[in-house]
Design a protein around this motif. Structure first.
Motif, mmCIF file in Angstrom:
data_model
loop_
_atom_site.group_PDB
_atom_site.id
_atom_site.type_symbol
_atom_site.label_atom_id
_atom_site.label_comp_id
_atom_site.label_asym_id
_atom_site.label_seq_id
_atom_site.Cartn_x
_atom_site.Cartn_y
_atom_site.Cartn_z
ATOM 1 N N ASP B 50 0.803 -1.226 0.000
ATOM 2 C CA ASP B 50 0.000 0.000 0.000
ATOM 3 C C ASP B 50 0.838 1.280 0.000
ATOM 4 O O ASP B 50 0.449 2.285 -0.596
ATOM 5 C CB ASP B 50 -0.916 0.027 1.234
ATOM 6 C CG ASP B 50 -2.067 -0.946 1.081
ATOM 7 O OD1 ASP B 50 -2.234 -1.482 -0.034
ATOM 8 O OD2 ASP B 50 -2.783 -1.173 2.074
ATOM 9 N N ASP B 51 1.972 1.245 0.709
ATOM 10 C CA ASP B 51 2.737 2.493 0.802
ATOM 11 C C ASP B 51 3.486 2.836 -0.492
ATOM 12 O O ASP B 51 4.135 3.861 -0.586
ATOM 13 C CB ASP B 51 3.693 2.481 2.013
ATOM 14 C CG ASP B 51 4.574 1.239 2.057
ATOM 15 O OD1 ASP B 51 4.401 0.364 1.194
ATOM 16 O OD2 ASP B 51 5.431 1.165 2.959
ATOM 17 N N TRP B 52 3.378 1.981 -1.496
ATOM 18 C CA TRP B 52 4.006 2.276 -2.782
ATOM 19 C C TRP B 52 3.042 2.914 -3.780
ATOM 20 O O TRP B 52 3.456 3.609 -4.689
ATOM 21 C CB TRP B 52 4.586 0.999 -3.407
ATOM 22 C CG TRP B 52 5.885 0.621 -2.796
ATOM 23 C CD1 TRP B 52 6.076 -0.108 -1.666
ATOM 24 C CD2 TRP B 52 7.192 1.006 -3.248
ATOM 25 N NE1 TRP B 52 7.408 -0.206 -1.385
ATOM 26 C CE2 TRP B 52 8.121 0.451 -2.343
ATOM 27 C CE3 TRP B 52 7.668 1.747 -4.334
ATOM 28 C CZ2 TRP B 52 9.497 0.626 -2.484
ATOM 29 C CZ3 TRP B 52 9.037 1.904 -4.476
ATOM 30 C CH2 TRP B 52 9.933 1.360 -3.562
ATOM 31 N N VAL B 53 1.769 2.637 -3.639
ATOM 32 C CA VAL B 53 0.823 3.105 -4.657
ATOM 33 C C VAL B 53 -0.077 4.209 -4.076
ATOM 34 O O VAL B 53 -0.851 3.975 -3.165
ATOM 35 C CB VAL B 53 -0.046 1.943 -5.175
ATOM 36 C CG1 VAL B 53 -0.993 2.438 -6.274
ATOM 37 C CG2 VAL B 53 0.830 0.827 -5.707
ATOM 38 N N SER B 79 3.401 6.468 -7.292
ATOM 39 C CA SER B 79 3.659 6.424 -5.849
ATOM 40 C C SER B 79 3.135 7.713 -5.200
ATOM 41 O O SER B 79 2.898 8.707 -5.890
ATOM 42 C CB SER B 79 5.161 6.269 -5.597
ATOM 43 O OG SER B 79 5.824 7.409 -6.088
#
Lengths: 566, 84
Positions: B50-53, B79
């Protein structure tokens, strides 16, 4: 930080005062808001002698925590007519903290008839004649460094500020001495200029340095915070490599990249001005360029950059997204070399690249010069230095430029130009623009990275409200907003760091409640200045003229906007 | 099960991350996936947490992980960086 420096320019008098109890738990933006509320009549003339300039440090300023020493400057804004705070990285806040100075309050106006600067060191402060009056910020900073050594931190204005132009900002220097870290918004450079003050030089030589209540505990927790920044993909990889310029791909995809005076939301040359292109260009050219750079000592994020020309010679540092968006796409200019040149010119004059980018876009829209003509844009902005009528008009910002030129498409709220996010593509930012006491200011509550449908009017008020509180929180701590990408779920740890640093005991809830209270203070100031809910409006053209590609208008109802203040 | 062909475009750090895994080089590729796949399935396939997209678009419109994909769709992943 134990003292307040008060500089009365009318009386040529400088006093050092202890920090009153009521200000001990306030820092940065919240502190400037309270001091302005306590000390000035909100109805005063922004460029008159009754307005004050408050130069403040944040609550974590000077500490080891990465990205924690932003400089806050507050005053009544000539652009919005309301309360204003603008903050920047750079070295000045750390230098002030080392000297034990929590804030400098500048009041009155000089009667000397010549420009002055304030020199501050461990022994006190003194007003001295500024023979660099009229010079650009780069030349001025060089003279100050020659005189006082490379370790001083000049806070200074350019010729635009000296002339009282509403687009003028106040800059301070990065660790290499570049005067390009601007408290840019709201025309605070004009407030400083009309007081006859060219600069404030902070000399931290032999300063006592900062004190910690519990240094070992701070250091231990700080290691954990540093790990978070390093491991988070955004703060550990994204910003260090691509910087804020990476936003251009996102706003372009959302149809929110202001293009040709906010007539479109995506730009055909977006991929020639975005973060990847910037990175590749700087990397390929080598020389003095750098793809990553820290605007303040000890910053781990290093989102800044040094942009070099094709010979590898530095042109400007940094190029940021807002400048790319507004002096670039918004003016139809899709070339980083052109944007870099315009950026340097604006910096040297001491004007806000957002306000001027929007003003030039409006002028282009009215046919003064063609969209996409970077040379004409350079010449137009240069007229600010030349004191032509057009230069004077432009320097007063987008609203005045638009009114003089007969535009009905002026992208401002409360007299201040919008940042590089079209509120029809990212409606949450439209809510922030409309309702923030700061006017159209993305740093007052950016919703751009929230995972919501950005064109759905439904969730935007609640989202903006939350982000406005987060922004006030960060701006009061002295924190760069970017650390929140990693720290937002850990505000309790920031509260602990504050306790270990200064002894101020608080919880996450108390800190956020403090931020909400500071926002209320700002709103009340504005009400007393004559700015109320009726002014919480996005320009009419944006409510009627759909942004191409998504057919979206700004349609968050005005009555919904008022829930922000509840 | 029937398959569909979608085009994937990724940018900056997502592109870098995927390149480290040796999947694609220029930020753009075509992927064959089962019919009735959703955007989230594609994200899982790429091993992105989740913290990438931070932002998804499908055919140049903002979208969500729950969006069902059709043959010929163009999916872009960004991102969660913001400007400053």
């Amino acid at each position: 930080m134990s003292k307040i420096l008060r500089v009365n320019l009318t009386e040529n008098k400088i006093t050092s005062e202890p920090v009153p109890e009521k200000y001990l738990k306030l820092g940065g933006r919240a502190l400037t808001a309270q001091v302005l509320t306590d000390e000035i009549d909100p109805a005063c003339e922004p460029l008159g002698r009754h307005n004050k300039l408050v130069i403040a440090t944040g609550l974590l300023s000077g500490s080891y925590l990465s990205s924690s020493s932003r400089l806050s400057i507050g005053g009544k804004s000539p652009l919005t007519g309301g309360i204003k705070e603008a903050n920047a990285g750079g070295t000045a806040a750390t230098a002030l903290s080392k000297l034990g100075i929590k804030m400098i309050i500048i009041e009155g106006e000089s009667k000397t008839g010549y420009s002055q600067y304030l020199y501050v060191n461990k022994d006190g402060a003194e007003l001295r004649p500024a023979e660099m009056a009229g010079l650009g910020v780069y030349h001025s900073a060089k003279l100050f460094f020659e005189r006082y050594g490379e370790k001083v931190s000049p806070i200074l204005i350019g010729p635009a500020g000296e002339k009282g132009y509403y687009s003028a900002g106040i800059t301070n220097t990065d660790p290499q001495g570049r005067p390009s870290r601007f408290c840019g918004r709201g025309g605070l450079g004009a407030v400083m200029g009309v007081k006859g003050l060219k600069a404030v030089i902070i000399d931290p030589a032999d300063a006592p340095g900062v004190e910690y209540q519990d240094r070992p505990a701070f250091q231990e927790l700080n290691k954990e915070m540093a790990k978070m920044l390093k491991e988070n993909p955004v703060t550990g990889e994204g910003y260090p490599k691509y910087g804020t310029a990476a936003m251009a791909t996102r706003t372009n995809a959302l149809h929110a990249l202001p293009t040709r005076n906010f007539s479109e939301g995506s730009f055909e040359y977006a991929d020639k001005i975005d973060g990847e292109y910037l990175y590749k260009t700087i990397k390929a050219r080598g020389g003095e360029g750098s793809t990553t750079h820290a605007c303040m000592t000890g910053c781990m994020i290093r989102c800044s950059n040094v942009y070099a020309d094709s010979d590898g010679k530095e042109v400007v540092a940094p190029i940021e997204y807002e400048t790319i968006g507004l002096l670039g796409a918004n003016c139809g200019i899709g070339n980083l070399d052109d944007i870099a040149r315009l950026n340097y010119l604006c910096n040297d004059l001491g004007v806000d690249t957002i306000e001027i980018g929007v003003a030039v876009g409006v002028a282009m829209d009215q046919g003064v010069i063609p969209f996409g003509d970077a040379e004409a844009a350079y010449d137009l902005i240069s007229e600010i230095a030349d004191d032509t009528i057009m230069g004077k008009v432009l320097a007063q910002g987008a609203l005045i430029t638009g009114k003089v030129l007969g535009s009905r498409r002026i992208p401002v709220v409360k007299g201040q130009a919008m940042a590089a996010y079209d509120p029809r593509g990212i409606k949450g930012l439209g809510v922030t623009y409309a309702t923030s006491p700061m006017g159209a200011d993305h740093t007052a509550g950016s919703t751009a990275r929230a995972q919501v449908e950005h064109t759905d009017p439904g969730p935007q008020v609640e989202l903006s409200k939350k982000m406005q509180a987060f922004s006030m929180f960060a701006d009061s701590m002295g924190l760069c907003l970017f650390v929140l990408a990693a720290f937002a779920p850990h505000l309790d740890k920031l509260a602990k760091l504050l306790e270990y640093y200064s002894g101020i005991k608080s919880s996450e809830q108390e800190l956020l409640a403090g931020a909400a209270a500071a926002l209320k203070t700002e709103r009340e100031f504005n009400l007393r200045a004559g700015i109320g809910p009726a002014h919480d409006r996005i320009p009419e053209f944006m409510t009627e003229e759909p942004i191409p590609g998504i057919d979206s208008v700004f349609d968050v109802p005005h009555e919904e906007l008022q829930k922000i203040a509840e | 099960m029937a398959k569909i062909l979608v085009t994937l475009k990724v940018h900056d750090i997502i592109k870098d991350k995927i390149n480290r895994n040796g999947v694609l080089a220029d930020g753009k590729m075509q992927i064959t996936i089962p019919e009735e796949s959703m955007v989230g399935d594609l994200i899982d396939l790429l091993d992105l947490t989740d913290d990438w997209v931070g932002l998804i678009t499908v055919n140049k419109r903002q979208s969500t992980p729950e969006k069902p994909l059709s043959d010929g769709d163009v999916v872009e992943l960004f991102s969660p960086l913001v400007g400053g």
